[in-house]
Enzyme design. Structure first.
Site, PDB file in Angstrom:
ATOM      1  N   ASP A  19       0.835  -1.198   0.000  1.00 11.92           N
ATOM      2  CA  ASP A  19       0.000   0.000   0.000  1.00 11.92           C
ATOM      3  C   ASP A  19       0.878   1.258   0.000  1.00 11.92           C
ATOM      4  O   ASP A  19       2.060   1.217   0.328  1.00 11.92           O
ATOM      5  CB  ASP A  19      -0.889  -0.017   1.247  1.00 11.92           C
ATOM      6  CG  ASP A  19      -2.176   0.761   1.063  1.00 11.92           C
ATOM      7  OD1 ASP A  19      -2.265   1.551   0.113  1.00 11.92           O
ATOM      8  OD2 ASP A  19      -3.095   0.566   1.874  1.00 11.92           O
TER       9      ASP A  19
ATOM     10  N   GLU B  32       3.288   5.227  -3.672  1.00 10.75           N
ATOM     11  CA  GLU B  32       3.419   6.263  -4.711  1.00 10.75           C
ATOM     12  C   GLU B  32       4.755   7.002  -4.687  1.00 10.75           C
ATOM     13  O   GLU B  32       5.248   7.313  -5.763  1.00 10.75           O
ATOM     14  CB  GLU B  32       2.280   7.282  -4.616  1.00 10.75           C
ATOM     15  CG  GLU B  32       0.936   6.757  -5.031  1.00 10.75           C
ATOM     16  CD  GLU B  32       0.246   5.921  -3.944  1.00 10.75           C
ATOM     17  OE1 GLU B  32       0.596   6.055  -2.756  1.00 10.75           O
ATOM     18  OE2 GLU B  32      -0.629   5.127  -4.295  1.00 10.75           O
TER      19      GLU B  32
ATOM     20  N   ASP C 280      -7.475   4.839  -3.110  1.00 12.25           N
ATOM     21  CA  ASP C 280      -8.622   5.205  -2.281  1.00 12.25           C
ATOM     22  C   ASP C 280      -9.602   6.082  -3.049  1.00 12.25           C
ATOM     23  O   ASP C 280      -9.672   7.302  -2.851  1.00 12.25           O
ATOM     24  CB  ASP C 280      -8.136   5.916  -1.015  1.00 12.25           C
ATOM     25  CG  ASP C 280      -7.238   5.016  -0.181  1.00 12.25           C
ATOM     26  OD1 ASP C 280      -7.253   3.799  -0.404  1.00 12.25           O
ATOM     27  OD2 ASP C 280      -6.526   5.542   0.694  1.00 12.25           O
TER      28      ASP C 280
END
Length: 328
Positions: A40, A43, A117
């Site tokens: 997760d 980025e 998300d």
């Protein structure tokens, strides 16, 4: 002003750093039997999100920060390969990496990508179709999405329940099929925080019956799906792909963004607008098409019924697949 930051990031471009991180991961997870990883926030999710403020081993953040998700996946894939070589068990190097983002070259590693998300909206659902087809064309065949969106959505809201049912129908024809989200009501954020209920039976009895039918449809299609996922791993041809891949000589196939092929034999036309109970479907040239639920046939562009419990599906050249359950 100080910004709360519950996670930390390392310099993924530094080989020595990757070795150090993998050594900790191996000791605390891999050596205890963990083989599949959820990567997760890769980025990286910095706050504030100004990559120009960062400096990496590979260069200035403004130039190289985009490769972070690729080299983060590389760390796990390379680490597992080395560990498997040391133990002499090749199967211990096999994995799937569920990554929240991706970069060019990440298809070299066993990365399955989801879009992060996203909101619980119809526009977000429409975006997921385009995003899944785009990443397939970028060379990454493993794609999934947070069914229902991640942030928000109240299971007590009937209108939201309609969105969830339609999202499940789309999700069943993604390479990976998953429900994930942080529903209302929301408690204060903390290590033990959880959102509202989000199981398939949380949306009411009527929605549950429709969602259950979608789950069973996905299960009936498992052998078909596995065949195409095996093909994806061997050749890179994605199971979920734009119409233009199978019909390159059809000009309209190149501009169709809200339909896709699921393997070689199923054309999927998800319903992407609230209240819709029918939709127009473009059927590419070069094949005969049979409506999967009714057996009806049509021309190139047709309007099909799409009651809430049904996603429009078309079978190519008479393919026989278990779309409807026995006795339906």
């Amino acid at each position: 002003m100080a910004v709360p930051q519950p996670v930390g990031f390392y310099d993924v471009t530094n080989p020595a750093t990757r070795d150090f991180v993998w050594s900790a991961v191996r000791r605390n997870y891999y050596d205890l039997g963990v083989r599949v990883w959820w990567l997760d926030a890769c980025e990286p999710e910095i706050q504030p999100g100004h990559h120009g403020n960062l400096s990496f081993h590979a260069g200035p953040g403004a130039q190289v920060a985009g490769i972070y998700p690729r080299d983060n996946a590389r760390l796990f894939a390379d680490g597992m390969a080395r560990a498997a070589a040391e133990t002499g068990r090749p199967e211990d190097g096999e994995t799937v990496l569920l990554c929240r983002s991706a970069w060019a070259g990440q298809q070299k590693y066993p990365a399955a990508v989801w879009p992060g998300d996203i909101g619980p909206t119809w526009e977000a659902l429409r975006q997921q179709v385009r995003a899944g087809l785009s990443i397939a064309m970028a060379g990454i065949p493993w794609w999934t999405t947070d069914i229902g969106g991640f942030h928000g959505g109240d299971v007590r809201d009937e209108a939201y329940g309609e969105l969830v049912v339609r999202w499940f129908q789309f999700g069943a024809f993604c390479p990976l099929f998953r429900l994930h989200g942080y529903r209302e009501p929301r408690p204060e954020v903390g290590w033990n925080g959880t959102g509202g209920p989000n199981e398939i039976w949380s949306y009411g009895e009527a929605a549950y019956e429709m969602i259950k039918d979608v789950v069973l449809l996905r299960e009936r299609l498992r052998p078909y799906l596995h065949t195409h996922l095996d093909q994806a791993s061997e050749t890179g041809l994605p199971a979920m792909r734009p119409l233009l891949v199978d019909f390159p000589h059809d000009k309209t196939a190149w501009t169709t963004e809200d339909e896709f092929m699921f393997g070689s034999d199923i054309l999927v036309a998800p319903v992407l607008h609230p209240g819709a109970r029918s939709r127009d479907v473009y059927l590419p040239e070069g094949a005969t098409w049979t409506e999967a639920w009714t057996g009806g046939e049509g021309g190139q562009t047709i309007t099909v019924d799409a009651p809430l419990d049904r996603i429009p599906l078309f079978l190519r050249n008479g393919a026989a697949l278990p779309i409807a359950s026995e006795g339906a």
